[in-house]
Design a protein around this motif. Structure first.
Motif, PDB file in Angstrom:
ATOM      1  N   PRO A   1       0.847  -1.195   0.000  1.00  0.00           N
ATOM      2  CA  PRO A   1       0.000   0.000   0.000  1.00  0.00           C
ATOM      3  C   PRO A   1       0.882   1.244   0.000  1.00  0.00           C
ATOM      4  O   PRO A   1       1.830   1.337   0.786  1.00  0.00           O
ATOM      5  CB  PRO A   1      -0.783  -0.103   1.306  1.00  0.00           C
TER       6      PRO A   1
ATOM      7  N   ASP B   1       1.442   5.703  -1.212  1.00  0.00           N
ATOM      8  CA  ASP B   1       0.891   7.016  -1.514  1.00  0.00           C
ATOM      9  C   ASP B   1       1.373   7.450  -2.888  1.00  0.00           C
ATOM     10  O   ASP B   1       2.425   7.042  -3.356  1.00  0.00           O
ATOM     11  CB  ASP B   1       1.338   8.052  -0.479  1.00  0.00           C
TER      12      ASP B   1
ATOM     13  N   ARG C   1      -3.449   8.301  -0.805  1.00  0.00           N
ATOM     14  CA  ARG C   1      -3.295   6.874  -1.004  1.00  0.00           C
ATOM     15  C   ARG C   1      -3.661   6.490  -2.437  1.00  0.00           C
ATOM     16  O   ARG C   1      -4.672   6.931  -2.963  1.00  0.00           O
ATOM     17  CB  ARG C   1      -4.188   6.124  -0.009  1.00  0.00           C
TER      18      ARG C   1
ATOM     19  N   ARG D   1      -5.380   4.227  -4.426  1.00  0.00           N
ATOM     20  CA  ARG D   1      -6.433   3.227  -4.181  1.00  0.00           C
ATOM     21  C   ARG D   1      -6.430   2.124  -5.238  1.00  0.00           C
ATOM     22  O   ARG D   1      -6.752   0.989  -4.946  1.00  0.00           O
ATOM     23  CB  ARG D   1      -7.802   3.896  -4.173  1.00  0.00           C
TER      24      ARG D   1
ATOM     25  N   SER E   1      -2.726  -0.147  -4.756  1.00  0.00           N
ATOM     26  CA  SER E   1      -2.295  -0.690  -3.472  1.00  0.00           C
ATOM     27  C   SER E   1      -2.839  -2.101  -3.258  1.00  0.00           C
ATOM     28  O   SER E   1      -3.960  -2.417  -3.655  1.00  0.00           O
ATOM     29  CB  SER E   1      -2.772   0.206  -2.332  1.00  0.00           C
TER      30      SER E   1
END
Length: 156
Positions: free
Chosen positions: A69, A71, A82, A84, A87
């Protein structure tokens, strides 16, 4: 005194840290270009196709390697948003390290001959004379004409 045997931790099966998995289909490494992923054991990583940042791959030796995960954006420069879409996405490692290294070296050999290696310098141009020098050249006495004895820069 009775000596006790040393206790050691039992070997555990290694797994990725997060159990969550992205719903998107697994990302195959063979689809990416060789310079977009790194299969060295010390730094197994790839470029996230969604946010284009370098992301480590966890669990490379396990059954379910996946993207960490992460950024989007640069560290300390952009806001921490983040990614999405990319990740926790599963990764299909369908390329061996040897094959990846060969593809990487072949790509370097192909592009190496395209670029000029010699530096071509621009020719130096002559320095333009100052305005007073141009004016002095226009007003200089020709051949047998005599000036009035003043320096050239004072002639007008």
């Amino acid at each position: 005194m009775a000596s006790t045997p040393e206790r050691t931790a039992r070997p555990r099966r290694s797994r990725t840290r997060s159990r969550t998995v992205n719903a998107r289909p697994a990302l195959a490494l063979s689809v990416l270009k060789p310079h977009q992923y790194d299969l060295r054991p010390a730094c197994a990583s790839l470029v996230c196709p969604d946010c284009e940042t370098w992301v480590p791959i966890t669990g490379l030796g396990t059954r379910k390697p996946k993207v960490v995960p992460h950024d989007t954006g640069r560290t300390w420069k952009d806001a921490a948003v983040r990614c999405r879409l990319g990740s926790n996405r599963l990764v299909t490692v369908d390329v061996t390290v040897k094959k990846w290294q060969e593809r990487l070296e072949d790509g370097h050999a192909e592009t190496g001959h395209r670029r000029k290696t010699t530096v071509l310098r621009k020719p130096k141009t002559a320095v333009a004379p100052a305005v007073s020098q141009i004016a002095a050249q226009k007003r200089t006495p020709r051949g047998d004409e005599r000036g009035d004895g003043r320096p050239l820069w004072l002639l007008r």
